[in-house]
Design an enzyme around this catalytic site. Structure first.
Site, PDB file in Angstrom:
ATOM      1  N   ARG A 343       0.870  -1.176   0.000  1.00  8.84           N
ATOM      2  CA  ARG A 343       0.000   0.000   0.000  1.00  8.84           C
ATOM      3  C   ARG A 343       0.906   1.225   0.000  1.00  8.84           C
ATOM      4  NH1 ARG A 343      -4.200  -0.586   4.835  1.00  8.84           N
ATOM      5  NH2 ARG A 343      -4.943   1.429   4.088  1.00  8.84           N
ATOM      6  N   HIS A 344       0.366   2.358  -0.399  1.00  3.83           N
ATOM      7  CA  HIS A 344       1.084   3.632  -0.298  1.00  3.83           C
ATOM      8  C   HIS A 344       1.441   3.889   1.170  1.00  3.83           C
ATOM      9  CE1 HIS A 344      -2.616   5.029   1.500  1.00  3.83           C
ATOM     10  NE2 HIS A 344      -3.227   4.318   0.551  1.00  3.83           N
ATOM     11  N   ASN A 350      -5.583   8.845   5.644  1.00  2.71           N
ATOM     12  CA  ASN A 350      -5.442   7.709   6.569  1.00  2.71           C
ATOM     13  C   ASN A 350      -5.389   8.230   7.992  1.00  2.71           C
ATOM     14  OD1 ASN A 350      -3.181   5.942   4.383  1.00  2.71           O
ATOM     15  ND2 ASN A 350      -5.328   5.518   4.747  1.00  2.71           N
ATOM     16  N   ARG A 401      -0.911   9.672  -3.420  1.00  4.36           N
ATOM     17  CA  ARG A 401      -0.240   8.971  -2.323  1.00  4.36           C
ATOM     18  C   ARG A 401       0.565   7.760  -2.808  1.00  4.36           C
ATOM     19  NH1 ARG A 401      -5.757   8.415  -2.246  1.00  4.36           N
ATOM     20  NH2 ARG A 401      -6.786   6.449  -1.697  1.00  4.36           N
ATOM     21  N   GLU A 421      -7.603   3.183  -5.965  1.00  3.13           N
ATOM     22  CA  GLU A 421      -8.393   2.603  -4.879  1.00  3.13           C
ATOM     23  C   GLU A 421      -9.851   2.459  -5.299  1.00  3.13           C
ATOM     24  OE1 GLU A 421      -8.848   0.634  -2.861  1.00  3.13           O
ATOM     25  OE2 GLU A 421      -8.313   1.272  -0.857  1.00  3.13           O
ATOM     26  N   HIS A 487      -3.374   0.239  -3.271  1.00  4.27           N
ATOM     27  CA  HIS A 487      -4.262   0.580  -2.145  1.00  4.27           C
ATOM     28  C   HIS A 487      -4.878  -0.674  -1.541  1.00  4.27           C
ATOM     29  CE1 HIS A 487      -4.075   4.754  -3.615  1.00  4.27           C
ATOM     30  NE2 HIS A 487      -3.899   4.133  -4.761  1.00  4.27           N
TER      31      HIS A 487
HETATM   32  O1  F6P Z   1      -9.050   3.384   4.483  1.00  3.68           O
HETATM   33  C1  F6P Z   1      -8.155   3.293   3.447  1.00  3.68           C
HETATM   34  C2  F6P Z   1      -8.809   2.724   2.206  1.00  3.68           C
HETATM   35  O2  F6P Z   1      -7.824   2.552   1.219  1.00  3.68           O
HETATM   36  C3  F6P Z   1      -9.967   3.583   1.643  1.00  3.68           C
HETATM   37  O3  F6P Z   1      -9.555   4.598   0.784  1.00  3.68           O
HETATM   38  C4  F6P Z   1     -10.836   2.558   0.995  1.00  3.68           C
HETATM   39  O4  F6P Z   1     -12.143   3.009   0.767  1.00  3.68           O
HETATM   40  C5  F6P Z   1     -10.752   1.442   1.997  1.00  3.68           C
HETATM   41  O5  F6P Z   1      -9.429   1.458   2.480  1.00  3.68           O
HETATM   42  C6  F6P Z   1     -11.064   0.081   1.444  1.00  3.68           C
HETATM   43  O6  F6P Z   1     -11.224  -0.826   2.509  1.00  3.68           O
HETATM   44  P1  F6P Z   1     -12.685  -1.351   2.904  1.00  3.68           P
HETATM   45  O7  F6P Z   1     -13.195  -1.985   1.642  1.00  3.68           O
HETATM   46  O8  F6P Z   1     -12.454  -2.340   4.007  1.00  3.68           O
HETATM   47  O9  F6P Z   1     -13.533  -0.205   3.315  1.00  3.68           O
END
Ligand code: F6P
Length: 534
Positions: A343-344, A350, A401, A421, A487
């Site tokens: 991941r970044h 975050n 990022r 992402e 991501h």
């Molecule tokens: O929280 C960081 C992140 O990369 C968000 O930008 C993204 O929406 C999320 O994680 C994805 O994870 P989840 O599907 O568990 O919400």
């Protein structure tokens, strides 16, 4: 759509009196319309109801009041308002603000709920034919490797696929460790037992296909025309389409390597001296060679792979899934190399626990970016010392990022939007807490099916998988080490493919920040090592 005026809480008689009163009022004071009188109204969006005081004069005023009460709704889209007739439940679009009465319940049909609040559905082709891929080839020609790879790719693409390996039926039913003469085509007992296992696996595969399966992969040598006809006729009777996938390997070094790498680890040779095991396996191959017939026929549907993808011959292959299988096989190779997923570094979002966005790295995130560059450069120096060139392919998403995380790495970088992402649509930039408070329906819908849940005007995990497919083929094709800086959600999807995880597991896989995951694809899976860099 009709436009009507309703006063839901009053009887027809009361309504009549009220109308008379209104008539009188409007006759005496024609400029004083009842719309400027403050009214208590109720907005209803699905099962959520909120009280409001309305004093506006036009639909735009109503919209503003609605957005005040439901700030999470997008401001730039139409919000059609309906009056619901009590009792009959008849709905009428409000075109005239004067239709709104005191205590009026106003239904809001939100565009995003109708149009995009759907579960995603993976695309698996228009025709829903059941397909049987019949593997063909002498032992140690990589059939099981290819069968499992195809299966993993199809499952990842959300196509229900399953391998039925006849060897496993044999080991389960009559035990592992049969000597080579069991496989002699002139050994009547061996012939009978092997036919029995082949039919048992075929029966199971057909019943699985009738019960929701889409692609059955029948993994056995199927090395004679007679055996293939038996399989094909049975599948045709069940209205299933057969495609033969023949693996031909004349490169004896590859065959020998395959025997040593995979067959010696097989339960057939557990506890057997390795030289004896290799010798026995060579004799097993010799038995099959006595009767081996390659796949032929103008009308036969087949794919022939020569020397692990050096050449591919395709006959009569059409349709979405068969074409994807061919495309996939064209990109396969067996060169060992690491694939790194990261991941970044920590982003500003975050740190604030916000999802999505395009924020920059925090100081911690930037430190990770430096450490990552150092790690990759040290790795390259080490392999250079071992005589390799140390080249690494670096792919990043197009988000700030991720690009910033790769910025200190000296190798050339390729920016790919496919690695961005998951798009959180109207929830982008919110915290999970805010989503819970302002959009409990969305939160609940996501919790009940995280794989298929699509954010309003955004994406689902299934959508992410589909957009990653071309990248995955690139990943299979590339023989160099690859570093992917992306991501959480996208990496969950890639990791899930590389480890052959079931699709339901994908949205919950653990991909922590500031961790480099090293995956090295091997014949039957990936070896994994993780490095915490911060
Ligand atoms: O929280 C960081 C992140 O990369 C968000 O930008 C993204 O929406 C999320 O994680 C994805 O994870 P989840 O599907 O568990 O919400």
């Amino acid at each position: 759509m009709t436009t009507i005026s309703i006063t839901p809480n009053t009887s027809p008689k009361q309504q009549e009196q009220q109308q008379q009163q209104e008539q009188q009022t409007s006759n005496t004071t024609p400029t004083k319309r009842n719309s400027i009188v403050e009214k208590e109204i109720f907005f209803r969006v699905k099962d959520r109801v909120k009280k409001a005081k309305f004093k506006g004069t036009c639909i735009e005023d109503l919209k503003q009041l609605f957005l005040l009460k439901f700030p999470e709704f997008p401001k730039d889209v139409e919000h059609p308002f309906y009056i619901v007739e009590k009792g009959t439940g008849k709905e009428a679009l409000i075109c005239n603000i004067e239709d709104i009465q005191e205590y009026q319940e106003i239904l809001v049909r939100h565009e995003y709920e109708q149009d995009t609040r759907q579960k995603s559905q993976g695309y698996t082709g228009l025709d829903k034919e059941k397909i049987v891929l019949v593997m063909v080839g002498l032992p140690a020609r990589g059939k099981t490797y290819v069968a499992r790879k195809i299966c993993r790719m199809l499952n990842w693409m959300l196509v229900p696929a399953k391998v039925f390996n006849v060897g496993e039926y044999r080991r389960l039913r009559i035990g592992a460790g049969q000597p080579h003469d069991f496989f002699d085509p002139y050994n009547p007992e061996g012939i009978k037992a092997r036919l029995h296992m082949a039919v048992a696996a075929l029966d199971d595969m057909i019943s699985w296909l009738h019960n929701g399966g889409r692609v059955g992969i029948y993994d056995a040598t199927n090395s004679t025309n007679e055996r293939r006809q038996l399989v094909e006729k049975r599948c045709q009777r069940e209205k299933m389409n057969v495609i033969f996938v023949e693996s031909i390997c004349n490169d004896l070094d590859v065959v020998e390597a395959n025997i040593k790498e995979t067959k010696l680890l097989s339960p057939d040779y557990q506890g057997v001296d390795s030289n004896k095991a290799v010798q026995d396996f060579r004799e097993r191959i010799a038995h099959y060679m006595k009767v081996y017939e390659t796949v032929e026929g103008e009308t036969t549907r087949y794919i022939k792979l020569y020397d692990v993808g050096k050449k591919i011959e395709v006959n009569n292959i059409t349709g979405y899934i068969p074409s994807r299988v061919v495309f996939f096989l064209m990109n396969l190779h067996i060169h060992p190399r690491p694939i790194w997923l990261t991941r970044h570094g920590e982003s500003e979002f975050n740190a604030q626990e916000r999802i999505g966005g395009d924020s920059d790295l925090t100081e911690r995130g930037d430190t990770y970016a430096h450490q990552l560059a150092v790690w990759i450069s040290e790795w390259a120096s080490k392999v250079r010392a071992d005589g390799y060139d140390g080249e690494v392919v670096v792919w990043t998403s197009s988000l700030k990022r991720a690009i910033r995380t790769a910025q200190y790495i000296s190798q050339p970088k390729v920016v790919m939007r496919a690695l961005d992402e998951i798009d959180a649509g109207i929830c982008d930039g919110m915290t999970y807490q805010e989503i819970q408070e302002k959009m409990p329906d969305e939160r609940a819908a996501r919790e009940s099916d995280k794989l298929q849940y699509r954010y309003p005007r955004g994406e689902s995990y299934e959508d992410v998988i589909q957009r990653l497919e071309p990248l995955l083929l690139e990943l299979e094709r590339t023989k160099l080490p690859v570093l992917i800086v992306s991501h959480q959600a996208t990496l969950r999807c890639l990791y899930s493919y590389l480890h052959g995880k079931v699709k339901e597991e994908c949205p919950f896989l653990n991909i922590p920040l500031h961790t480099l995951i090293q995956l090295t694809p091997k014949a039957y899976g990936c070896e994994e090592t993780t490095f915490k860099l911060c």
